[in-house]
Scaffold this active site. Structure first.
Site, short mmCIF file in Angstrom:
data_model
loop_
_atom_site.label_atom_id
_atom_site.label_comp_id
_atom_site.label_asym_id
_atom_site.label_seq_id
_atom_site.Cartn_x
_atom_site.Cartn_y
_atom_site.Cartn_z
N HIS A 196 9.21 -25.55 58.75
CA HIS A 196 8.93 -25.96 57.37
C HIS A 196 9.12 -24.84 56.34
O HIS A 196 9.98 -24.94 55.46
CB HIS A 196 7.49 -26.47 57.26
CG HIS A 196 7.12 -27.54 58.24
ND1 HIS A 196 7.52 -28.87 58.10
CD2 HIS A 196 6.37 -27.49 59.36
CE1 HIS A 196 7.02 -29.58 59.10
NE2 HIS A 196 6.33 -28.78 59.88
O1 RIB Z 1 2.96 -29.63 56.97
C1 RIB Z 1 3.58 -28.40 57.24
C2 RIB Z 1 2.89 -27.29 56.50
O2 RIB Z 1 1.54 -27.19 56.94
C3 RIB Z 1 3.51 -25.90 56.80
O3 RIB Z 1 3.35 -25.07 55.68
C4 RIB Z 1 2.68 -25.39 57.93
O4 RIB Z 1 2.63 -23.96 57.98
C5 RIB Z 1 1.32 -25.91 57.56
O5 RIB Z 1 0.76 -25.02 56.59
#
Ligand code: RIB
Ligand code: CA
Length: 315
Positions: free
Chosen positions: A245
């Site tokens: 992500h």
């Molecule tokens: O949903 C994904 C996010 O939530 C990313 O930033 C992961 O590190 C968690 O913080």
């Protein structure tokens, strides 16, 4: 004459994917100048996210980076964490030594406010990779900084991909929906990297092998972090690899052409528990609500991982 690097503050809840994002930034000094790293409670509690942020900076050989602890809980709701994905430490996978570089005394929110007041207006970009608690607290405590922020490029939200922590909400927004509501209504130029994009940035075996093949400590760490944290999502989605992500945020600053999106209205559900934290994205323009966010929908995943490999290999 190449442009000077963009000045950024990374606000983060490491998290293995946050770690890869921070390494990408520190491996790209010609593109981004990291003014500081502010930790927030999210994937794991604040005492761990600030520790992890220092571990990551040390791994990159950057003990000069200023690391701050920010807020230890959401604005109003109870903290929800994600050890089930990231492990007890938040950086499970490889064995990690305690950090030796110092944590700054100043509160992370005060660092954000002071930096925005002292740097020339519209020269600092905020890069939140976790819940938006620190950012919203800074905006509430110092409204004068709102017009001084160049851009907020954040990882959070979902529309076509729907939620990952509830059927409706993505984790970062779900943990602190009130904070997200403040940020999305602030009028600050916002770029959103939702699950719609990050679910196309999968850590396939060959991509993870490229990190391992670097033969460097950062490369080995990224491969081992990925091996650990991808197991949950691969089991859940049955995908070939897990979504990476947070690096999408930093990659956007370096190569924005890797991403496609639309300038649309995005509002945050803060009333109903059923859809709490949902990013209600008007992707098809069916309302006349103001287009307050560049909401990304697609990414050149091969280009993203080529950038990650190129830059992390430098560390
Ligand atoms: O949903 C994904 C996010 O939530 C990313 O930033 C992961 O590190 C968690 O913080
Ligand atoms: Ca994160």
């Amino acid at each position: 004459m190449t442009d000077s690097p963009r000045k950024i503050i990374i606000d983060t809840d490491p998290g293995q994917d946050d770690a890869v994002a921070i390494l990408l930034a520190l491996g790209s000094p010609e593109d981004v100048e990291v003014l500081g790293v502010t930790a927030v409670a999210g994937n794991v509690p604040l005492a761990l996210t600030e520790r992890n942020a220092r571990i990551i900076c040390e791994l990159a050989g950057r003990t000069d980076i200023l690391v701050f602890a920010g807020c230890d809980r959401p604005l109003t709701r109870k903290l929800v964490t994600a050890e089930y994905v990231h492990g007890k430490t938040g950086l499970d996978g490889p064995q990690l030594a305690d950090p030796t570089m110092p944590l700054q005394e100043q509160h992370g929110v005060d660092f954000i406010i002071d930096t925005l007041r002292h740097e020339p207006p519209n020269t600092v970009t905020l890069c939140p990779l976790g819940p938006l608690t620190n950012i919203a607290t800074a905006l509430q405590r110092a409204p004068d900084i709102i017009d001084r922020i160049e851009q907020i490029v954040l990882m959070g939200g979902a529309y076509f991909e729907v939620g990952n922590v509830t059927p409706a909400a993505e984790f970062n927004i779900y943990v602190d929906p009130q904070a997200a509501d403040i940020v999305f209504k602030s009028g600050i130029p916002i770029v959103v990297m939702p699950l719609d994009v990050t679910h196309k940035a999968l850590t396939t075996e060959e991509r993870v092998q490229a990190f391992r093949d670097m033969g460097t400590e950062p490369g080995r760490m990224v491969a081992e972090w990925t091996d650990f944290f991808e197991r949950f999502d691969m089991h859940k989605y049955g995908s070939n690899g897990a979504p990476l992500h947070d690096p999408c945020v930093i990659a956007y600053l370096i190569r924005p052409e890797l991403f496609q999106g639309r300038q649309i209205n995005v509002e945050i559900e803060t009333q109903s528990e059923l859809t709490m934290g949902m990013t209600v994205a008007d992707w098809w323009g069916v309302t006349d609500r103001p287009a307050n966010a560049m909401f990304m929908g697609d990414v050149d995943a091969d280009g993203l991982f080529a950038l990650l490999s190129e830059r992390i290999a430098r560390l």
